[in-house]
Design a protein around this motif. Structure first.
Motif, PDB file in Angstrom:
ATOM      1  N   ASP A 106       0.217  -0.951   0.242  1.00 39.35           N
ATOM      2  CA  ASP A 106      -0.189  -0.131   0.275  1.00 39.35           C
ATOM      3  C   ASP A 106       0.353   1.339   0.435  1.00 39.35           C
ATOM      4  OD1 ASP A 106      -2.488  -1.311  -0.045  1.00 39.35           O
ATOM      5  OD2 ASP A 106      -2.564  -1.405   2.466  1.00 39.35           O
ATOM      6  N   ALA A 107       1.789   1.070   0.198  1.00 39.31           N
ATOM      7  CA  ALA A 107       2.727   2.485   1.209  1.00 39.31           C
ATOM      8  C   ALA A 107       3.628   2.967  -0.348  1.00 39.31           C
ATOM      9  CB  ALA A 107       3.353   2.108   1.833  1.00 39.31           C
ATOM     10  N   CYS A 108       3.426   1.557  -0.825  1.00 42.59           N
ATOM     11  CA  CYS A 108       4.500   1.966  -2.317  1.00 42.59           C
ATOM     12  C   CYS A 108       3.752   2.000  -3.302  1.00 42.59           C
ATOM     13  CB  CYS A 108       5.326   0.355  -3.097  1.00 42.59           C
ATOM     14  SG  CYS A 108       6.493  -0.131  -1.773  1.00 42.59           S
ATOM     15  N   ARG A 109       2.315   2.346  -3.184  1.00 45.67           N
ATOM     16  CA  ARG A 109       1.172   2.264  -4.867  1.00 45.67           C
ATOM     17  C   ARG A 109       0.863   3.812  -4.074  1.00 45.67           C
ATOM     18  NH1 ARG A 109      -1.741  -0.713  -3.187  1.00 45.67           N
ATOM     19  NH2 ARG A 109      -3.700   0.278  -2.402  1.00 45.67           N
ATOM     20  N   TYR A 110       0.634   4.605  -2.150  1.00 43.63           N
ATOM     21  CA  TYR A 110       0.643   5.533  -2.231  1.00 43.63           C
ATOM     22  C   TYR A 110       1.489   7.004  -3.105  1.00 43.63           C
ATOM     23  CZ  TYR A 110      -3.396   3.748  -0.041  1.00 43.63           C
ATOM     24  OH  TYR A 110      -4.755   3.018   0.034  1.00 43.63           O
ATOM     25  N   PHE A 111       3.257   5.634  -2.590  1.00 43.42           N
ATOM     26  CA  PHE A 111       3.577   7.251  -2.494  1.00 43.42           C
ATOM     27  C   PHE A 111       4.515   6.592  -4.720  1.00 43.42           C
ATOM     28  CE2 PHE A 111       5.999   5.802   1.716  1.00 43.42           C
ATOM     29  CZ  PHE A 111       5.650   7.175   1.664  1.00 43.42           C
ATOM     30  N   LEU A 112       3.854   6.034  -5.597  1.00 34.34           N
ATOM     31  CA  LEU A 112       3.727   6.573  -6.880  1.00 34.34           C
ATOM     32  C   LEU A 112       3.053   7.409  -7.379  1.00 34.34           C
ATOM     33  CD1 LEU A 112       4.534   5.141  -9.932  1.00 34.34           C
ATOM     34  CD2 LEU A 112       3.536   3.510  -9.439  1.00 34.34           C
ATOM     35  N   ILE A 113       1.735   6.863  -6.377  1.00 32.65           N
ATOM     36  CA  ILE A 113       0.923   8.055  -7.066  1.00 32.65           C
ATOM     37  C   ILE A 113       1.052   8.994  -6.545  1.00 32.65           C
ATOM     38  CG2 ILE A 113      -1.948   8.541  -6.307  1.00 32.65           C
ATOM     39  CD1 ILE A 113      -2.019   5.843  -6.223  1.00 32.65           C
ATOM     40  N   GLU A 114       1.494   9.711  -5.520  1.00 30.88           N
ATOM     41  CA  GLU A 114       2.347  10.738  -5.257  1.00 30.88           C
ATOM     42  C   GLU A 114       2.815  11.438  -5.826  1.00 30.88           C
ATOM     43  OE1 GLU A 114       3.954  13.227  -1.602  1.00 30.88           O
ATOM     44  OE2 GLU A 114       4.556  11.401  -1.987  1.00 30.88           O
ATOM     45  N   SER A 115       4.112  10.494  -5.975  1.00 34.16           N
ATOM     46  CA  SER A 115       4.947  10.882  -7.114  1.00 34.16           C
ATOM     47  C   SER A 115       4.562  11.202  -8.544  1.00 34.16           C
ATOM     48  CB  SER A 115       6.229  10.058  -7.137  1.00 34.16           C
ATOM     49  OG  SER A 115       6.345   9.782  -6.090  1.00 34.16           O
ATOM     50  N   GLY A 116       3.133  10.809  -8.809  1.00 35.58           N
ATOM     51  CA  GLY A 116       2.946  11.044 -10.293  1.00 35.58           C
ATOM     52  C   GLY A 116       2.716  12.364 -10.286  1.00 35.58           C
ATOM     53  N   ILE A 117       1.463  12.694  -9.706  1.00 36.75           N
ATOM     54  CA  ILE A 117       0.438  13.963  -9.633  1.00 36.75           C
ATOM     55  C   ILE A 117       1.729  15.234  -9.414  1.00 36.75           C
ATOM     56  CG2 ILE A 117      -0.478  15.286  -8.044  1.00 36.75           C
ATOM     57  CD1 ILE A 117      -2.700  12.571  -7.301  1.00 36.75           C
ATOM     58  N   ALA A 118       2.853  14.438  -8.360  1.00 40.83           N
ATOM     59  CA  ALA A 118       3.510  15.706  -8.135  1.00 40.83           C
ATOM     60  C   ALA A 118       4.271  15.840  -9.295  1.00 40.83           C
ATOM     61  CB  ALA A 118       4.764  15.667  -7.002  1.00 40.83           C
ATOM     62  N   LEU A 119       5.298  15.214  -9.927  1.00 38.35           N
ATOM     63  CA  LEU A 119       5.638  15.613 -11.299  1.00 38.35           C
ATOM     64  C   LEU A 119       4.646  15.367 -12.282  1.00 38.35           C
ATOM     65  CD1 LEU A 119       8.068  12.249 -10.844  1.00 38.35           C
ATOM     66  CD2 LEU A 119       8.726  14.710 -10.593  1.00 38.35           C
ATOM     67  N   PHE A 120       3.324  15.343 -12.686  1.00 33.85           N
ATOM     68  CA  PHE A 120       3.058  15.440 -13.825  1.00 33.85           C
ATOM     69  C   PHE A 120       2.967  16.862 -13.618  1.00 33.85           C
ATOM     70  CE2 PHE A 120      -1.632  16.794 -15.564  1.00 33.85           C
ATOM     71  CZ  PHE A 120      -0.872  16.218 -17.100  1.00 33.85           C
ATOM     72  N   VAL A 121       2.530  17.352 -12.274  1.00 41.86           N
ATOM     73  CA  VAL A 121       2.349  19.494 -11.969  1.00 41.86           C
ATOM     74  C   VAL A 121       3.416  19.709 -12.745  1.00 41.86           C
ATOM     75  CG1 VAL A 121       1.837  21.273 -10.759  1.00 41.86           C
ATOM     76  CG2 VAL A 121       0.761  19.347 -10.343  1.00 41.86           C
ATOM     77  N   ALA A 122       4.631  19.449 -12.307  1.00 40.19           N
ATOM     78  CA  ALA A 122       6.173  19.841 -12.739  1.00 40.19           C
ATOM     79  C   ALA A 122       6.163  19.248 -14.113  1.00 40.19           C
ATOM     80  CB  ALA A 122       6.970  18.570 -11.910  1.00 40.19           C
ATOM     81  N   PHE A 123       6.190  18.403 -15.024  1.00 39.74           N
ATOM     82  CA  PHE A 123       6.161  18.818 -16.263  1.00 39.74           C
ATOM     83  C   PHE A 123       5.179  19.686 -16.971  1.00 39.74           C
ATOM     84  CE2 PHE A 123       3.571  16.809 -19.897  1.00 39.74           C
ATOM     85  CZ  PHE A 123       4.828  16.602 -20.702  1.00 39.74           C
ATOM     86  N   LEU A 124       4.126  19.870 -16.117  1.00 42.40           N
ATOM     87  CA  LEU A 124       3.476  20.918 -16.989  1.00 42.40           C
ATOM     88  C   LEU A 124       3.998  21.971 -16.974  1.00 42.40           C
ATOM     89  CD1 LEU A 124      -0.448  19.568 -15.872  1.00 42.40           C
ATOM     90  CD2 LEU A 124       0.965  19.749 -18.599  1.00 42.40           C
ATOM     91  N   ILE A 125       4.859  22.543 -16.130  1.00 41.67           N
ATOM     92  CA  ILE A 125       4.924  23.824 -15.869  1.00 41.67           C
ATOM     93  C   ILE A 125       6.575  23.972 -16.873  1.00 41.67           C
ATOM     94  CG2 ILE A 125       6.059  25.579 -14.315  1.00 41.67           C
ATOM     95  CD1 ILE A 125       4.542  24.070 -12.047  1.00 41.67           C
ATOM     96  N   ASN A 126       7.647  23.115 -16.908  1.00 39.56           N
ATOM     97  CA  ASN A 126       8.417  22.987 -18.230  1.00 39.56           C
ATOM     98  C   ASN A 126       8.429  23.218 -19.194  1.00 39.56           C
ATOM     99  OD1 ASN A 126      10.907  22.365 -16.393  1.00 39.56           O
ATOM    100  ND2 ASN A 126       9.305  21.022 -14.691  1.00 39.56           N
TER     101      ASN A 126
END
Length: 534
Positions: free
Chosen positions: A283-303
């Motif tokens: 569960d922890a690995c899955r939640y960290f993956l989702i969180e990283s995906g959301i955070a890096l998607f925002v970073a991708f859009l800004i870049n």
């Protein structure tokens, strides 16, 4: 955080004695909601977590509530993808190559998502972060070399923060860049002062200011209306046309995929409480993956927005002669004109404030990463303000020299050089991460699947291959076309070519060396057993 696979001194005979008895799990930053200050890393003030394997509240919580408890590490790490180094390389990529290097941004952040999730999984599954595992696995000389390279990466990541802060001060107060570089030492004191009000509040303040700048670029993007076909083509059709495209692509990649972030993410996840069970770890690995995906998607859009705005303004058919001149010499210090259509006369001031905020994100991630690296490799704990000032003083030296000699243009170029250094350093954090996360001796049943192993190694080898190719070809090209006397070229070649050979040999050694130290320990079977963390 709940203990996972506790490393007791007598459980695994092959663990080096230097690890000591009991658990070697570190005390990570306390970023739980409601905290006021990060936990000290000193032994006397270390926080002890004491969780039970059969915590009844864990499984009864709704999924979204459990997910919210894991938010934090991924977003903190993602701030580093919006620092001045990223902005500088994005701006120059757009001004020099239009939309053609957007595919580098896409691949870079997809790869960043993969390796950041691997780093998080490594910390959750082993209870140790990357630098601790490197210390356990490699011989003493290799361990110290990896530590030095990791410290150089932290310093290289701090250089854009120094220069970005100096540019922000230059725009706001019209002071020389080199004076701004000296004043960046004060930003350390400001950061430490704000930390007194809580690391969560500091993170939120920086995130708000960074997203203000992101909003400005999104607004400008809607005004200049870059062609959708050009943006999509740039993302999915790889090209390296034009002079300096390969170097700019490597700098762009180095600014996106930073080695010290791998050490940081694997350590930050240890601040979250995870039940000592297969389900809890998964569960922890899955939640960290989702969180990283959301955070890096925002970073991708800004870049993408920054590159697109720079490309749309600087490649427009009706561009004015003044803007054309600015685009030919575009850097962080002169980029505020890109936002004039949205912000008007206030563009400079707001851009400068946001640039200062962006620079501080590098300070946070760099300081914490440096602390984890030093603690993991050397078992040496240092107060955060001492660590911050030490790193900053080292980073100020080259920034000050270059800004005095070359002014804002030279300082901007130093950001590109720092990003290239990070790209060349990447293998020395990436290869251990890929090997450890794919090894049953480190991860046990949580090791990577075959698909993830193949994808991550293909991307990793591709990036390493590009770095080696560019390193060799650019140096040979410079050696052929420079104005240095032949004797000087021979002397330089005698020094540089052996260093290149050492670099390649080191990468090959890390890639093909077999892991021999077993650090994975089965989770405890007793559901009522307490798990204690030191």
């Amino acid at each position: 955080m709940g203990s996972l696979q506790q490393q007791q001194g007598g459980d695994v005979a092959v663990i080096p004695q230097s690890w000591g008895g009991g658990s070697n799990r570190i005390v990570a930053l306390n970023v739980e909601p409601g905290t006021t200050t990060p936990q000290s890393f000193s032994g006397n003030n270390s926080k002890r977590f004491n969780d039970k394997h059969d915590d009844p509240n864990h499984d009864q919580k709704p999924g979204w509530r459990k997910f919210l408890s894991f938010i934090g590490p991924g977003f903190l790490v993602s701030l580093a993808y919006l620092d001045p180094g990223n902005l500088e390389t994005d701006l120059q990529a757009g001004a020099s190559h239009g939309y053609e290097l957007l595919w580098v941004v896409l691949i870079g952040l997809v790869f960043a998502l993969i390796i950041q999730s691997l780093a998080a999984n490594l910390g959750v599954s082993t209870g140790k972060h990357l630098s601790e595992l490197c210390k356990a696995e490699y011989p003493r000389m290799v361990k110290y070399c990896l530590w030095i390279l990791a410290e150089i990466a932290v310093i290289a990541a701090d250089i854009p923060e120094v220069i970005g802060t100096a540019f922000g001060l230059n725009i706001l107060f019209n002071i020389p860049v080199w004076v701004g570089v000296l004043l960046t030492g004060l930003s350390t004191l400001l950061l430490l002062g704000l930390q007194r009000y809580g690391v969560r509040k500091l993170e939120m303040l920086i995130a708000v200011l960074v997203f203000v700048m992101a909003g400005c670029f999104f607004g400008e993007m809607s005004y200049v209306k870059p062609p959708a076909s050009g943006v999509v083509k740039g993302m999915f059709v790889p090209k390296l046309n034009g002079q300096g495209a390969t170097g700019d692509a490597i700098a762009l990649l180095g600014a996106l995929v930073m080695p010290h972030n791998l050490f940081l993410h694997s350590a930050l996840v240890l601040s979250r409480k995870v039940p000592n069970s297969v389900r809890g770890v998964n569960d922890a690995c899955r939640y960290f993956l989702i969180e990283s995906g959301i955070a890096l998607f925002v970073a991708f859009l800004i870049n993408v927005a920054v590159v697109s705005v720079s490309a749309a303004v600087c490649t427009a058919d009706n561009i004015s002669s003044a803007n054309q001149k600015r685009c030919n010499d575009l850097n962080l210090n002169s980029a505020s004109f890109l936002l004039q259509n949205v912000l008007g006369k206030s563009s400079k001031a707001l851009y400068a404030v946001a640039l200062l905020a962006s620079g501080q994100s590098s300070t946070i991630t760099g300081t914490y990463a440096g602390q984890f690296i030093m603690q993991g490799f050397l078992n040496l704990k240092m107060k955060k303000w001492v660590r911050n000032i030490m790193t900053r003083c080292i980073a100020i030296t080259p920034s000050l020299i270059v800004s005095i000699i070359g002014g804002s243009q030279g300082a901007g170029r130093l950001i590109i050089i720092a990003s290239m250094i990070l790209s060349f350093e990447l293998p020395f954090a990436l290869i251990p991460l890929l090997k450890f996360s794919s090894s049953s001796t480190k991860m046990g049943p949580y090791k990577n699947s075959i698909i993830i192993i193949v994808i991550s190694w293909i991307l990793g080898i591709g990036i390493i291959g590009i770095n080696v190719y560019y390193l060799i070809t650019s140096f040979v090209d410079w050696l052929i076309h420079n104005d240095v006397p032949k004797v000087g070229n021979v002397f330089i070649g005698i020094i540089v070519f052996p260093l290149m050979a050492i670099y390649i040999i080191a990468v090959i050694y890390l890639t093909f060396r077999k892991d021999i130290v077993v650090t994975y320990v089965e989770p405890q079977k007793d559901e009522a057993a307490d798990t204690q963390v030191v």
